[in-house]
Design a protein around this motif. Sequence first.
Motif, PDB file in Angstrom:
ATOM      1  N   LYS A 169       1.177  -1.316  -0.117  1.00 44.67           N
ATOM      2  CA  LYS A 169      -0.144   0.190  -0.185  1.00 44.67           C
ATOM      3  C   LYS A 169       1.338   0.932  -0.073  1.00 44.67           C
ATOM      4  CE  LYS A 169      -3.868   2.323   1.819  1.00 44.67           C
ATOM      5  NZ  LYS A 169      -5.063   1.976   3.197  1.00 44.67           N
ATOM      6  N   LEU A 170       0.211   2.031  -1.251  1.00 46.55           N
ATOM      7  CA  LEU A 170       1.714   3.847  -1.230  1.00 46.55           C
ATOM      8  C   LEU A 170       0.927   4.429  -1.600  1.00 46.55           C
ATOM      9  CD1 LEU A 170       4.103   1.427  -3.945  1.00 46.55           C
ATOM     10  CD2 LEU A 170       4.385   1.913  -1.767  1.00 46.55           C
ATOM     11  N   ARG A 171       1.297   5.308  -0.965  1.00 49.81           N
ATOM     12  CA  ARG A 171       0.431   6.831  -0.810  1.00 49.81           C
ATOM     13  C   ARG A 171       1.512   7.590  -1.802  1.00 49.81           C
ATOM     14  NH1 ARG A 171      -0.052  12.467   2.756  1.00 49.81           N
ATOM     15  NH2 ARG A 171      -1.777  13.216   1.185  1.00 49.81           N
ATOM     16  N   LEU A 172       1.006   7.407  -3.561  1.00 51.09           N
ATOM     17  CA  LEU A 172       2.022   8.014  -5.010  1.00 51.09           C
ATOM     18  C   LEU A 172       1.576   9.172  -5.643  1.00 51.09           C
ATOM     19  CD1 LEU A 172       1.987   5.615  -7.160  1.00 51.09           C
ATOM     20  CD2 LEU A 172       1.228   4.783  -5.034  1.00 51.09           C
ATOM     21  N   SER A 173       2.023   9.941  -6.150  1.00 48.73           N
ATOM     22  CA  SER A 173       1.360  11.015  -7.491  1.00 48.73           C
ATOM     23  C   SER A 173       0.966  10.025  -8.820  1.00 48.73           C
ATOM     24  CB  SER A 173       2.600  11.818  -7.686  1.00 48.73           C
ATOM     25  OG  SER A 173       3.389  11.129  -8.526  1.00 48.73           O
ATOM     26  N   THR A 174      -0.180  10.318  -9.732  1.00 51.40           N
ATOM     27  CA  THR A 174      -0.771   9.840 -10.774  1.00 51.40           C
ATOM     28  C   THR A 174       0.977   9.904 -11.879  1.00 51.40           C
ATOM     29  OG1 THR A 174      -1.061  12.461 -10.954  1.00 51.40           O
ATOM     30  CG2 THR A 174      -2.604   9.982 -10.472  1.00 51.40           C
ATOM     31  N   LYS A 175       1.453  10.719 -11.430  1.00 55.75           N
ATOM     32  CA  LYS A 175       2.531  10.162 -12.339  1.00 55.75           C
ATOM     33  C   LYS A 175       3.541   9.459 -12.175  1.00 55.75           C
ATOM     34  CE  LYS A 175       5.967  12.305 -15.304  1.00 55.75           C
ATOM     35  NZ  LYS A 175       5.974  12.169 -16.672  1.00 55.75           N
ATOM     36  N   ALA A 176       3.706   9.376 -10.650  1.00 55.04           N
ATOM     37  CA  ALA A 176       4.919   8.239 -10.736  1.00 55.04           C
ATOM     38  C   ALA A 176       4.298   6.837 -10.719  1.00 55.04           C
ATOM     39  CB  ALA A 176       4.872   7.874  -8.725  1.00 55.04           C
ATOM     40  N   LEU A 177       2.546   6.894 -10.448  1.00 54.06           N
ATOM     41  CA  LEU A 177       2.046   5.631 -10.563  1.00 54.06           C
ATOM     42  C   LEU A 177       1.774   5.450 -12.479  1.00 54.06           C
ATOM     43  CD1 LEU A 177       0.066   3.209  -9.768  1.00 54.06           C
ATOM     44  CD2 LEU A 177      -2.024   4.208 -10.707  1.00 54.06           C
ATOM     45  N   LYS A 178       2.031   6.292 -13.425  1.00 52.00           N
ATOM     46  CA  LYS A 178       2.390   5.916 -15.052  1.00 52.00           C
ATOM     47  C   LYS A 178       3.812   5.270 -14.919  1.00 52.00           C
ATOM     48  CE  LYS A 178       1.136   8.921 -17.904  1.00 52.00           C
ATOM     49  NZ  LYS A 178       0.618  10.116 -18.609  1.00 52.00           N
ATOM     50  N   THR A 179       4.929   6.232 -14.200  1.00 44.98           N
ATOM     51  CA  THR A 179       6.538   5.576 -14.118  1.00 44.98           C
ATOM     52  C   THR A 179       6.620   3.937 -13.871  1.00 44.98           C
ATOM     53  OG1 THR A 179       6.865   7.886 -14.275  1.00 44.98           O
ATOM     54  CG2 THR A 179       8.633   6.535 -13.745  1.00 44.98           C
ATOM     55  N   ILE A 180       6.018   3.508 -12.712  1.00 43.41           N
ATOM     56  CA  ILE A 180       5.390   2.388 -13.018  1.00 43.41           C
ATOM     57  C   ILE A 180       5.082   1.373 -13.850  1.00 43.41           C
ATOM     58  CG2 ILE A 180       4.723   0.871 -10.596  1.00 43.41           C
ATOM     59  CD1 ILE A 180       5.013   2.900  -8.387  1.00 43.41           C
ATOM     60  N   GLU A 181       3.972   2.183 -13.985  1.00 47.51           N
ATOM     61  CA  GLU A 181       3.752   0.827 -14.901  1.00 47.51           C
ATOM     62  C   GLU A 181       4.419   0.909 -15.778  1.00 47.51           C
ATOM     63  OE1 GLU A 181      -0.163   2.316 -15.975  1.00 47.51           O
ATOM     64  OE2 GLU A 181      -1.309   2.178 -14.369  1.00 47.51           O
ATOM     65  N   LYS A 182       5.103   1.880 -16.189  1.00 47.31           N
ATOM     66  CA  LYS A 182       6.046   1.711 -18.023  1.00 47.31           C
ATOM     67  C   LYS A 182       7.431   0.511 -17.205  1.00 47.31           C
ATOM     68  CE  LYS A 182       8.920   4.890 -20.899  1.00 47.31           C
ATOM     69  NZ  LYS A 182       8.706   6.061 -21.553  1.00 47.31           N
ATOM     70  N   HIS A 183       7.750   1.528 -15.948  1.00 51.51           N
ATOM     71  CA  HIS A 183       9.279   0.856 -15.714  1.00 51.51           C
ATOM     72  C   HIS A 183       8.902  -0.305 -14.678  1.00 51.51           C
ATOM     73  CE1 HIS A 183      11.263   3.581 -17.886  1.00 51.51           C
ATOM     74  NE2 HIS A 183      10.647   4.519 -17.705  1.00 51.51           N
ATOM     75  N   GLY A 184       8.128  -0.418 -13.988  1.00 48.03           N
ATOM     76  CA  GLY A 184       7.930  -0.930 -12.922  1.00 48.03           C
ATOM     77  C   GLY A 184       8.517  -0.890 -11.236  1.00 48.03           C
ATOM     78  N   LEU A 185       7.695  -1.409 -10.392  1.00 45.17           N
ATOM     79  CA  LEU A 185       7.961  -1.184  -9.216  1.00 45.17           C
ATOM     80  C   LEU A 185       8.859  -1.207  -8.385  1.00 45.17           C
ATOM     81  CD1 LEU A 185       6.259   0.095  -6.358  1.00 45.17           C
ATOM     82  CD2 LEU A 185       5.924  -2.282  -5.879  1.00 45.17           C
ATOM     83  N   ASP A 186       9.574  -2.238  -8.615  1.00 45.00           N
ATOM     84  CA  ASP A 186      11.553  -2.645  -8.161  1.00 45.00           C
ATOM     85  C   ASP A 186      12.551  -1.263  -8.819  1.00 45.00           C
ATOM     86  OD1 ASP A 186      11.005  -4.628  -6.792  1.00 45.00           O
ATOM     87  OD2 ASP A 186      10.825  -6.116  -8.283  1.00 45.00           O
ATOM     88  N   ALA A 187      12.149  -1.067 -10.008  1.00 40.89           N
ATOM     89  CA  ALA A 187      13.156  -0.169 -11.342  1.00 40.89           C
ATOM     90  C   ALA A 187      13.201   1.467  -9.744  1.00 40.89           C
ATOM     91  CB  ALA A 187      12.821  -1.050 -12.390  1.00 40.89           C
ATOM     92  N   VAL A 188      11.865   1.848 -10.410  1.00 47.11           N
ATOM     93  CA  VAL A 188      11.302   2.776  -9.461  1.00 47.11           C
ATOM     94  C   VAL A 188      11.523   2.935  -8.454  1.00 47.11           C
ATOM     95  CG1 VAL A 188       9.373   5.001  -9.524  1.00 47.11           C
ATOM     96  CG2 VAL A 188       9.565   3.573 -11.479  1.00 47.11           C
TER      97      VAL A 188
END
Length: 140
Positions: free
Chosen positions: A110-129
């Motif tokens: 469970k994370l509190r993150l921005s929608t920009k970070a969510l798009k970045t996680i979808e692109k690169h993956g949670l581990d890498a970000v």
Amino acid sequence: MATATLLSSSFAMPAAARRASSSSSASLGFATSQLAGLSLSAAAPTPTAAAPLLKRQLQPIVARRVCPFTDKKTNRANKVSFSNHKTKKQQFVNLQYKKLWWEAGKRFVKLRLSTKALKTIEKHGLDAVARKAGIDLNKK
């Protein structure tokens, strides 16, 4: 008595009011102010009164409007009216609470993150970000 008279005479009060407040303040042990009905203490502050203030200052700020992944934070901008009158406003980050599947940990996080970070996680993956931001996803 001298301290109470000194405090009450430092304000611009009529002489009759000064005599009345000094006689009543001597019996009560404090000087009364004619400004907004506040009372001024004539005695020195006790150390127990200063202790809660120190305790309050040492507590950390828990919830800030900052994305931990992208370090986006509140922006101060001008709100411009039709007459070109500028007033300050705050533009907050679009933070969302989101449960994401963490593949390496085989669980939801469970994370509190921005929608920009969510798009970045979808692109690169949670581990890498998370690795790039220096965030440890393991429970403490």
